[in-house]
Design a protein around this motif. Structure first.
Motif, short mmCIF file in Angstrom:
data_model
loop_
_atom_site.label_atom_id
_atom_site.label_comp_id
_atom_site.label_asym_id
_atom_site.label_seq_id
_atom_site.Cartn_x
_atom_site.Cartn_y
_atom_site.Cartn_z
N ASN A 154 -0.66 5.40 0.23
CA ASN A 154 -1.79 6.34 0.16
C ASN A 154 -3.10 5.63 -0.19
O ASN A 154 -3.80 6.01 -1.14
CB ASN A 154 -1.50 7.44 -0.86
CG ASN A 154 -0.50 8.47 -0.33
OD1 ASN A 154 -0.22 8.51 0.87
ND2 ASN A 154 0.03 9.28 -1.23
N GLU A 155 -3.44 4.62 0.60
CA GLU A 155 -4.68 3.87 0.40
C GLU A 155 -5.58 3.95 1.64
O GLU A 155 -6.36 3.04 1.92
CB GLU A 155 -4.39 2.41 0.07
CG GLU A 155 -3.59 2.17 -1.19
CD GLU A 155 -4.36 2.48 -2.46
OE1 GLU A 155 -5.55 2.87 -2.36
OE2 GLU A 155 -3.78 2.36 -3.56
N ALA A 156 -5.49 5.05 2.39
CA ALA A 156 -6.28 5.20 3.62
C ALA A 156 -7.77 5.11 3.34
O ALA A 156 -8.55 4.62 4.16
CB ALA A 156 -5.95 6.52 4.30
N GLU A 185 -1.74 3.76 9.91
CA GLU A 185 -2.51 3.97 11.15
C GLU A 185 -3.86 3.27 11.06
O GLU A 185 -4.33 2.65 12.03
CB GLU A 185 -2.69 5.46 11.42
CG GLU A 185 -1.46 6.18 11.95
CD GLU A 185 -0.34 6.29 10.95
OE1 GLU A 185 -0.63 6.29 9.72
OE2 GLU A 185 0.84 6.33 11.37
N VAL A 186 -4.50 3.35 9.89
CA VAL A 186 -5.77 2.65 9.70
C VAL A 186 -5.55 1.14 9.79
O VAL A 186 -6.33 0.42 10.43
CB VAL A 186 -6.40 3.01 8.33
CG1 VAL A 186 -7.68 2.20 8.11
CG2 VAL A 186 -6.68 4.50 8.25
N ASP A 220 3.07 -1.19 4.07
CA ASP A 220 2.87 0.21 3.70
C ASP A 220 4.19 0.95 3.62
O ASP A 220 5.06 0.81 4.49
CB ASP A 220 1.96 0.90 4.73
CG ASP A 220 1.63 2.31 4.31
OD1 ASP A 220 0.94 2.47 3.29
OD2 ASP A 220 2.09 3.26 4.99
N SER A 241 3.00 5.80 4.10
CA SER A 241 2.05 6.69 3.42
C SER A 241 1.77 7.94 4.24
O SER A 241 1.44 7.84 5.43
CB SER A 241 0.73 5.96 3.17
OG SER A 241 0.91 4.83 2.35
N THR A 254 0.82 -1.22 0.00
CA THR A 254 0.00 0.00 0.00
C THR A 254 0.85 1.26 0.00
O THR A 254 1.95 1.30 0.55
CB THR A 254 -0.94 0.04 1.23
OG1 THR A 254 -0.14 0.06 2.43
CG2 THR A 254 -1.87 -1.14 1.26
N LYS A 257 -9.58 -0.22 4.63
CA LYS A 257 -10.56 -0.86 5.52
C LYS A 257 -11.55 -1.70 4.72
O LYS A 257 -11.78 -2.88 5.03
CB LYS A 257 -11.31 0.19 6.34
CG LYS A 257 -12.34 -0.40 7.31
CD LYS A 257 -13.00 0.72 8.13
CE LYS A 257 -13.97 0.14 9.15
NZ LYS A 257 -15.14 -0.49 8.50
N ASP A 301 -0.80 9.72 4.07
CA ASP A 301 -2.24 9.88 4.31
C ASP A 301 -2.74 9.06 5.49
O ASP A 301 -3.93 9.06 5.80
CB ASP A 301 -3.05 9.54 3.05
CG ASP A 301 -3.07 8.04 2.76
OD1 ASP A 301 -2.23 7.30 3.33
OD2 ASP A 301 -3.92 7.60 1.96
N GLY A 302 -1.84 8.35 6.19
CA GLY A 302 -2.24 7.61 7.39
C GLY A 302 -2.72 6.19 7.13
O GLY A 302 -3.41 5.60 7.98
N THR A 303 -2.35 5.60 5.99
CA THR A 303 -2.77 4.23 5.68
C THR A 303 -2.34 3.25 6.77
O THR A 303 -3.13 2.39 7.19
CB THR A 303 -2.17 3.78 4.33
OG1 THR A 303 -2.62 4.66 3.29
CG2 THR A 303 -2.60 2.36 4.00
#
Length: 252
Positions: A13-15, A51-52, A42, A45, A11, A19, A47-49
């Motif tokens: 930038n797939e935030a 973290e998700v 990851d 990223s 991944t 999910k 964008d926080g991927t």
């Protein structure tokens, strides 16, 4: 677990997708009664991927997220995931819903009798869907080049949706120099097996985010062509290189 399959999800930038992607794959594999784990790799990223992904892992131990902060690239992310996986076979898919996740159980079943299984867009039951015409042309052009230069036995060596047995990966691992975005193409350039199968699928549209296809992808594809051809030439001239050639890690 004897029949465990590791799903590798590279991944960046797939935030907005990760999910739903993980939940969709989980539901499909649970319905098919197939044991699995999901390895998320990851590339840090912004964008926080990751973290998700960590939140998802708290609720399901089969989800195993990793983040890389010093290395980037889809191909090396896939091999990183392979090295973290516990399964006896690996299936690589993108997290952006462009691959048909409903085909994953079929790929897993075909891996029981094959070393590599490729989900292809170039079969009677597959297709490019609403793939932009320029990207379709680029994909077909790259495929034709690979068919011309290498004895590729599959219709879609550019596919990013494929399965491989762990034993074949381990046999091939030391010959790979993963970079760029087409790890399957590099694997096919060095692997020694005739047990390769295909299954058709229709390429879908990205549900969130932007395509990562750019000039860098094209550069690494051309570099892979040169590198793989060099490896094949060196292997066919072992007597010339002698023991130094066999132990050398030099490649273009």
């Amino acid at each position: 677990m004897k029949d465990l399959t590791s799903i590798i999800l590279p991944t960046y930038n797939e935030a907005g997708n990760i999910k739903n992607c993980v939940e969709t794959i989980t539901n499909i594999l649970e319905k098919a009664s197939l044991p699995f784990e999901i390895i998320i790799v990851d590339d840090n990223s912004p964008d926080g991927t990751f973290e998700v992904a960590k939140v998802l892992a708290k609720y399901d131990k089969r989800i195993k997220p990793f983040v890389r902060t010093t290395e980037k690239g889809l191909s090396s992310a896939v091999t990183f995931g392979y090295d973290k996986a516990s399964g006896v076979q690996f299936v690589v898919v993108d997290a952006d819903f462009q691959h048909d996740y409903s085909k994953i159980p079929d790929v897993i079943r075909l891996l029981k009798e094959n070393d590599i299984v490729v989900a292809t867009r170039r079969s009677q039951d597959g297709g490019y869907g609403n793939f932009p015409i320029l990207r379709k042309f680029a994909s077909l052009f790259a495929t034709k080049i690979s068919e011309w230069l290498f004895p590729v036995k599959i219709s879609d060596p550019m596919s990013g949706f494929f399965g491989i047995s762990k034993s074949i990966y381990l046999d091939t691992k030391d010959k790979l120099h993963p970079r760029g975005y087409k790890i399957l193409f590099e694997i096919l350039g060095v692997v020694k097996t005739d047990k390769i199968a295909e299954i058709g699928y229709t390429f879908g549209l990205r549900t969130w985010g932007h395509s990562k296809l750019d000039s860098g992808v094209i550069f690494y594809f051309l570099w892979d062509l040169i590198s793989i051809k060099w490896h094949q030439w060196k292997e066919s001239h072992r007597l010339f290189f002698g023991s130094k050639g066999r132990n050398s890690h030099i490649h273009p």
